[in-house]
Design an enzyme around this catalytic site. Sequence first.
Site, PDB file in Angstrom:
ATOM      1  N   ASP A 153       2.713   1.926  -5.760  1.00  0.00           N
ATOM      2  CA  ASP A 153       2.164   1.111  -4.674  1.00  0.00           C
ATOM      3  C   ASP A 153       1.512   2.022  -3.635  1.00  0.00           C
ATOM      4  O   ASP A 153       2.046   3.081  -3.297  1.00  0.00           O
ATOM      5  CB  ASP A 153       3.284   0.282  -4.039  1.00  0.00           C
ATOM      6  CG  ASP A 153       2.749  -0.848  -3.183  1.00  0.00           C
ATOM      7  OD1 ASP A 153       2.948  -2.017  -3.565  1.00  0.00           O
ATOM      8  OD2 ASP A 153       2.136  -0.569  -2.132  1.00  0.00           O
ATOM      9  N   ASN A 180       6.328 -11.919  -5.797  1.00  0.00           N
ATOM     10  CA  ASN A 180       5.938 -12.948  -4.834  1.00  0.00           C
ATOM     11  C   ASN A 180       4.867 -13.868  -5.419  1.00  0.00           C
ATOM     12  O   ASN A 180       3.886 -13.396  -5.994  1.00  0.00           O
ATOM     13  CB  ASN A 180       5.371 -12.289  -3.566  1.00  0.00           C
ATOM     14  CG  ASN A 180       6.380 -11.357  -2.904  1.00  0.00           C
ATOM     15  OD1 ASN A 180       7.583 -11.625  -2.927  1.00  0.00           O
ATOM     16  ND2 ASN A 180       5.900 -10.278  -2.321  1.00  0.00           N
ATOM     17  N   HIS A 218       1.815  -9.550 -10.007  1.00  0.00           N
ATOM     18  CA  HIS A 218       2.403  -8.210 -10.029  1.00  0.00           C
ATOM     19  C   HIS A 218       3.892  -8.326  -9.748  1.00  0.00           C
ATOM     20  O   HIS A 218       4.331  -9.210  -9.013  1.00  0.00           O
ATOM     21  CB  HIS A 218       1.739  -7.269  -9.020  1.00  0.00           C
ATOM     22  CG  HIS A 218       1.624  -7.844  -7.644  1.00  0.00           C
ATOM     23  ND1 HIS A 218       0.632  -8.736  -7.300  1.00  0.00           N
ATOM     24  CD2 HIS A 218       2.367  -7.669  -6.533  1.00  0.00           C
ATOM     25  CE1 HIS A 218       0.774  -9.082  -6.038  1.00  0.00           C
ATOM     26  NE2 HIS A 218       1.832  -8.462  -5.552  1.00  0.00           N
TER      27      HIS A 218
HETATM   28  P1  5GP Z   1       2.286  -8.654  -2.492  1.00  0.00           P
HETATM   29  O1  5GP Z   1       2.531  -8.769  -1.018  1.00  0.00           O
HETATM   30  O2  5GP Z   1       1.016  -9.385  -2.903  1.00  0.00           O
HETATM   31  O3  5GP Z   1       3.453  -9.038  -3.326  1.00  0.00           O
HETATM   32  O4  5GP Z   1       2.079  -7.120  -2.746  1.00  0.00           O
HETATM   33  C1  5GP Z   1       0.861  -6.477  -2.841  1.00  0.00           C
HETATM   34  C2  5GP Z   1       1.157  -5.015  -2.931  1.00  0.00           C
HETATM   35  O5  5GP Z   1       0.021  -4.354  -3.436  1.00  0.00           O
HETATM   36  C3  5GP Z   1       1.499  -4.349  -1.604  1.00  0.00           C
HETATM   37  O6  5GP Z   1       2.766  -3.720  -1.704  1.00  0.00           O
HETATM   38  C4  5GP Z   1       0.369  -3.362  -1.377  1.00  0.00           C
HETATM   39  O7  5GP Z   1       0.805  -2.177  -0.767  1.00  0.00           O
HETATM   40  C5  5GP Z   1      -0.129  -3.112  -2.788  1.00  0.00           C
HETATM   41  N1  5GP Z   1      -1.548  -2.797  -2.892  1.00  0.00           N
HETATM   42  C6  5GP Z   1      -2.584  -3.504  -2.358  1.00  0.00           C
HETATM   43  N2  5GP Z   1      -3.764  -2.938  -2.703  1.00  0.00           N
HETATM   44  C7  5GP Z   1      -3.464  -1.873  -3.487  1.00  0.00           C
HETATM   45  C8  5GP Z   1      -4.264  -0.890  -4.157  1.00  0.00           C
HETATM   46  O8  5GP Z   1      -5.499  -0.892  -4.095  1.00  0.00           O
HETATM   47  N3  5GP Z   1      -3.611   0.060  -4.883  1.00  0.00           N
HETATM   48  C9  5GP Z   1      -2.248   0.078  -4.981  1.00  0.00           C
HETATM   49  N4  5GP Z   1      -1.706   1.072  -5.710  1.00  0.00           N
HETATM   50  N5  5GP Z   1      -1.463  -0.819  -4.356  1.00  0.00           N
HETATM   51  C10 5GP Z   1      -2.062  -1.785  -3.618  1.00  0.00           C
END
Ligand code: 5GP
Length: 142
Positions: free
Chosen positions: A32, A88, A101
């Site tokens: 992440d 989520n 994810h």
């Molecule tokens: P959500 O809140 O949708 O469950 O989590 C999204 C996650 O994706 C977050 O923890 C955020 O830090 C991660 N994230 C968002 N954009 C990117 C990216 O471009 N690369 C990586 N490696 N992680 C990302």
Amino acid sequence: MKKDDCIFCRIANGDIGSNTVYEDEDFRVILDLNPGSRGHMLILPKEHADDLFELSDEYCEKLMLVARKVALAAKEALGAQGINLVQNNGEAAGQTVKHFHMHIIPRYDGDDRGMVNWTPHESDPEAQKQIEEAIKSELSKM
Ligand code: 5GP
Ligand code: ZN
């Protein structure tokens, strides 16, 4: 199908670079970008699905095996004492990227546990019974 305007489709399929710890024909597991703990990973399916409800049965079946494998590797490699699996679905649940994810979050003694929490409330037996019946009724239609 992968979607060209989806960042996680592009990462999962290797069009954008990432810190990849695991890859097979269906999934890529990356670090992440803004980790909640040391070794915070995301499991991304290579096929696009907005969320769990769009993910095919085939992917659902394979997902947990990948999750267990990388979680165990992180535990061993990083010396984590615990691991949270978090996933989520929908804005109300905190989903910010609309490509399925699963978070794999290594936990260490003394962590603040700030990322995965809820407030426990006292339960009302009658309300619980109604909820139980409502969910069972919905399940019986599936
Ligand atoms: P959500 O809140 O949708 O469950 O989590 C999204 C996650 O994706 C977050 O923890 C955020 O830090 C991660 N994230 C968002 N954009 C990117 C990216 O471009 N690369 C990586 N490696 N992680 C990302
Ligand atoms: Zn996508």
